[in-house]
Design a protein around this motif. Structure first.
Motif, PDB file in Angstrom:
ATOM      1  N   LYS A  74      61.732 -42.722  20.846  1.00  0.00           N
ATOM      2  CA  LYS A  74      63.160 -42.406  20.711  1.00  0.00           C
ATOM      3  C   LYS A  74      63.963 -43.661  20.412  1.00  0.00           C
ATOM      4  CE  LYS A  74      63.393 -38.256  23.431  1.00  0.00           C
ATOM      5  NZ  LYS A  74      63.685 -37.621  24.687  1.00  0.00           N
ATOM      6  N   ARG A  75      64.912 -43.535  19.485  1.00  0.00           N
ATOM      7  CA  ARG A  75      65.706 -44.724  19.122  1.00  0.00           C
ATOM      8  C   ARG A  75      66.773 -45.014  20.173  1.00  0.00           C
ATOM      9  NH1 ARG A  75      69.653 -42.262  14.356  1.00  0.00           N
ATOM     10  NH2 ARG A  75      69.435 -40.108  15.009  1.00  0.00           N
ATOM     11  N   SER A 133      66.156 -46.780  13.114  1.00  0.00           N
ATOM     12  CA  SER A 133      66.999 -45.637  13.422  1.00  0.00           C
ATOM     13  C   SER A 133      66.592 -44.430  12.569  1.00  0.00           C
ATOM     14  CB  SER A 133      68.468 -46.009  13.163  1.00  0.00           C
ATOM     15  OG  SER A 133      69.340 -45.014  13.619  1.00  0.00           O
ATOM     16  N   GLU A 140      63.300 -36.981  15.673  1.00  0.00           N
ATOM     17  CA  GLU A 140      64.158 -36.044  16.401  1.00  0.00           C
ATOM     18  C   GLU A 140      64.188 -34.667  15.743  1.00  0.00           C
ATOM     19  OE1 GLU A 140      67.803 -38.270  16.463  1.00  0.00           O
ATOM     20  OE2 GLU A 140      66.947 -39.743  17.850  1.00  0.00           O
ATOM     21  N   HIS A 142      66.476 -33.156  13.611  1.00  0.00           N
ATOM     22  CA  HIS A 142      67.713 -32.373  13.539  1.00  0.00           C
ATOM     23  C   HIS A 142      68.403 -32.452  12.181  1.00  0.00           C
ATOM     24  CE1 HIS A 142      67.226 -31.665  17.729  1.00  0.00           C
ATOM     25  NE2 HIS A 142      67.348 -32.934  18.040  1.00  0.00           N
ATOM     26  N   GLU A 151      75.905 -38.404   9.446  1.00  0.00           N
ATOM     27  CA  GLU A 151      76.393 -38.296  10.827  1.00  0.00           C
ATOM     28  C   GLU A 151      75.393 -38.925  11.801  1.00  0.00           C
ATOM     29  OE1 GLU A 151      79.129 -37.481  12.438  1.00  0.00           O
ATOM     30  OE2 GLU A 151      78.112 -37.672  14.376  1.00  0.00           O
ATOM     31  N   LEU A 152      74.121 -38.611  11.641  1.00  0.00           N
ATOM     32  CA  LEU A 152      73.143 -39.060  12.635  1.00  0.00           C
ATOM     33  C   LEU A 152      72.723 -40.519  12.436  1.00  0.00           C
ATOM     34  CD1 LEU A 152      71.088 -35.764  12.944  1.00  0.00           C
ATOM     35  CD2 LEU A 152      72.688 -36.735  14.599  1.00  0.00           C
TER      36      LEU A 152
ATOM     37  N   GLN B 102      71.699 -43.170  19.013  1.00  0.00           N
ATOM     38  CA  GLN B 102      70.996 -44.102  19.895  1.00  0.00           C
ATOM     39  C   GLN B 102      71.580 -44.064  21.305  1.00  0.00           C
ATOM     40  OE1 GLN B 102      71.939 -44.740  16.740  1.00  0.00           O
ATOM     41  NE2 GLN B 102      71.066 -46.631  15.958  1.00  0.00           N
ATOM     42  N   ASN B 105      70.803 -41.005  23.273  1.00  0.00           N
ATOM     43  CA  ASN B 105      69.429 -40.999  23.782  1.00  0.00           C
ATOM     44  C   ASN B 105      69.302 -41.761  25.087  1.00  0.00           C
ATOM     45  OD1 ASN B 105      68.215 -39.463  21.813  1.00  0.00           O
ATOM     46  ND2 ASN B 105      67.580 -41.210  20.553  1.00  0.00           N
ATOM     47  N   SER B 241      82.979 -40.869  12.482  1.00  0.00           N
ATOM     48  CA  SER B 241      81.950 -40.768  13.511  1.00  0.00           C
ATOM     49  C   SER B 241      81.901 -42.086  14.284  1.00  0.00           C
ATOM     50  CB  SER B 241      80.598 -40.493  12.832  1.00  0.00           C
ATOM     51  OG  SER B 241      79.576 -40.349  13.799  1.00  0.00           O
TER      52      SER B 241
END
Ligand SMILES: Cc1cc2nc3c(=O)[nH]c(=O)nc-3n(C[C@H](O)[C@H](O)[C@H](O)COP(=O)(O)OP(=O)(O)OC[C@H]3O[C@@H](n4cnc5c(N)ncnc54)[C@H](O)[C@@H]3O)c2cc1C
Ligand code: SF4
Ligand code: FES
Ligand code: FES
Lengths: 181, 333
Positions: A74-75, A133, A140, A142, A151-152, B102, B105, B241
């Motif tokens: 996980k980042r 990232s 992930e 998504h 966005e992510l 990040q 998480n 964002s």
């Protein structure tokens, strides 16, 4: 009142050296044991104690993403966690992303290759964080559209403004649906 | 960062006992707020009690049809949890509007409630700040206060002490959903209704919430009704964002046809706590959804609001955001 009376009282105890703690980390597949003061961030442990300087320090406050690494896949931002809090965990940094190809030779991760193919950096300072990232984002699961990528990936700032090519590079690997009109 | 000692707690009782033994110790969960504040010397705990190995990492059903979010579930795991996403989409959207992937998480649900204000002067040791150093003054009232509060800033003595906002997005949704906070401490367990968890600054702006010294949040309980049909989380900020809210609105409606039978409105970015006015929400009961009705409600939600210069734009912005969020929730136009 004499001068001695006005002076600050001597400390009850002289300052002592911090207690060092044993921290075990598996970094890029290799188990490592470090002796660290508790305030050592994961970022400083990687850069200063393990000499893995691929992971960058931009802001040191969670505001830029340059320090992004993967912990158990996980980042996270390595600047806002202490190494001791990650005891026992598996860390992957930019140095550990390359994969063995069919001939057993080290090959770049598809995201790394895509960043080169799409010219997705200028100075390169944000790049290790961007790439880690993006790999974390793929894990992930998504992302459906290119807008989702924007966005992510918003936790990774690029001061050079290479965003368009960064999104192109990631898109070429992830193949999301086109954005809604 | 100052020197500190470190203890890894292996259970809830252990964590609470360690904290009871050392009043200047602090729990650490995700670390995303505490480590930041420690780097700036704003927080100076003598010991960190690491609670990450505590068994508070699951989301479970409650007896009354709701969900219990363990204090150590990460913000990301909460937002993407199937049941949260399906039954509490307002909460999921609010969480995903905050911070970055990040940070989500790392950040935990308990830590999110406890995060401190982002007031720049609070972070800057060179300036007076009543929250950081009670009695030293507030640099924001006559300073740069673009991100600051417009509601609930009064104090019993008449002098405004602090115009900081609580920066969380998640908490705005939790306020609208009327969650409860489960805590345990040296004196046992108790339940704090969400509306009573955070507080207004009054004359003691150094105190953010009603958690007693040494108490540990173990879980956040969501009631059965998640308002999953008619809801909206609207967050307005300086970039698209990865920025804190200037104003945010959690709107939740229960509708029978066109008629509103229950309504919840919570505002973020405008006060020291998520801002609700149940008597204003009640004005919507029995009404059919329309922008005119929503405008009346928006005006009433902002009644008594006061700007401090740079943040005066928030008065109008908040009203328009309320109207838009309610219209989205009601699926108007
Ligand atoms: C750059 C940046 C941008 C951000 N943007 C947003 C945003 O847009 N919206 C938003 O909502 N948030 C935002 N955040 C804040 C983030 O959500 C919080 O920092 C996070 O939720 C805190 O959780 P944590 O687990 O990391 O807490 P920690 O840093 O570990 O702890 C914070 C405080 O809570 C206490 N604490 C933790 N757990 C418990 C417990 N179980 N019981 C009692 N006390 C406890 C700690 O002692 C400490 O005082 C942002 C943060 C950063 C750094
Ligand atoms: S608004 Fe509150 S936190 Fe900010 S300077 Fe004033 S007293 Fe401090
Ligand atoms: S160095 Fe960690 S986010 Fe900037
Ligand atoms: S390439 Fe220079 S900061 Fe991104």
């Amino acid at each position: 009142m004499t001068l001695t009376e006005k002076a600050a009282p001597p400390m009850k105890q002289p300052p002592s050296l911090p207690a060092m703690h044993t921290v075990k980390l598996t970094v890029n597949g290799t188990e490592t044991e470090l002796q660290l003061a508790p305030w050592t961030s994961l970022l400083d442990a990687l850069r200063e104690y393990m000499h893995l300087t691929g992971t960058k320090k931009g802001c040191d406050h969670g505001q830029c993403g340059a320090c992004t690494v993967l912990v158990n896949g996980k980042r996270i931002n390595a600047c806002l966690t202490l190494a001791i809090m990650q005891d026992g965990n598996e860390i992957t940094t930019i140095e550990g992303l390359s994969q063995k190809d069919a001939d057993g030779k080290d090959g770049l991760h598809p995201i790394q290759q895509a960043f080169m193919d799409h010219d997705a950096f200028q100075c390169g300072y944000c790049t290790p964080g961007q790439i880690c990232s993006a790999v974390g984002m793929m894990n992930e699961g998504h992302v459906k559209t290119a807008d989702d990528i924007r966005e992510l990936m918003s936790g990774n700032i690029c001061r050079c403004g290479a965003y368009t090519n960064i999104v192109d590079a990631i898109q070429s690997v992830m193949n999301p649906q086109p954005d809604a009109a | 960062m100052n020197s500190f000692a470190y203890t890894r707690a292996d259970g809830v009782t252990h964590a609470v006992a360690e904290r009871a033994d050392e009043s200047t110790a602090a729990f650490i969960a995700g670390g995303t707020n505490l480590i930041d504040l420690m780097k700036e010397n704003v927080a100076r705990p003598t010991r960190l009690i690491d609670i990450n190995r505590l068994p508070l990492t699951t989301i479970t059903d409650t007896e009354n049809g709701g969900l219990r979010l363990g204090a150590l579930v990460t913000n990301a795991d909460t937002a993407y949890d199937d049941k949260v996403a399906k039954n509490y989409p307002l909460l999921a959207e609010a969480i995903l509007a905050g911070a970055s992937a990040q940070l989500r998480n790392m950040a935990t649900d308990g830590g999110n409630l406890m995060q401190r204000t982002r007031c720049y002067y609070f972070y800057d040791l060179a300036t007076p700040c009543n929250k950081r150093e009670p009695g030293s003054g507030c640099s924001a009232i006559n300073g740069y206060n673009r991100i600051h509060a417009i509601l609930g800033t009064g104090s019993p003595t008449g002098d405004v002490q602090c115009i900081a906002t609580h920066p969380s997005d998640m908490c705005v949704a939790l306020a609208a959903l009327e969650a409860t906070v489960q805590v345990t401490g040296p004196d046992g367990d108790r339940t704090i209704p969400f509306a009573e968890f955070h507080r207004l600054p009054g004359d003691t702006p150094q105190i953010d919430n009603t958690l007693e010294a040494g108490e540990l949040i173990t879980a956040i309980d969501l009631p059965a009704n998640g308002f999953s049909k008619n809801y909206a989380y609207l967050k307005l900020r300086d970039r698209a964002s990865y920025a804190f809210a200037l104003v945010s609105v959690a709107a939740a409606l229960e509708m029978e046809g066109e008629t509103i039978v229950d309504a919840r409105i919570a505002l973020g970015g405008v006060a020291h706590k998520p801002w609700r006015r149940p008597e204003v929400e009640a004005m919507l009961h029995g009404k059919s959804a329309s922008n005119d009705v929503f405008q009346t409600v928006a005006d009433a939600m902002l009644d008594g609001a006061q700007g401090y210069g740079h943040n005066t734009f928030k008065l109008e912005l908040a009203k328009r955001a309320i109207v838009r969020a309610l219209a989205q929730a009601a699926k108007l136009n």
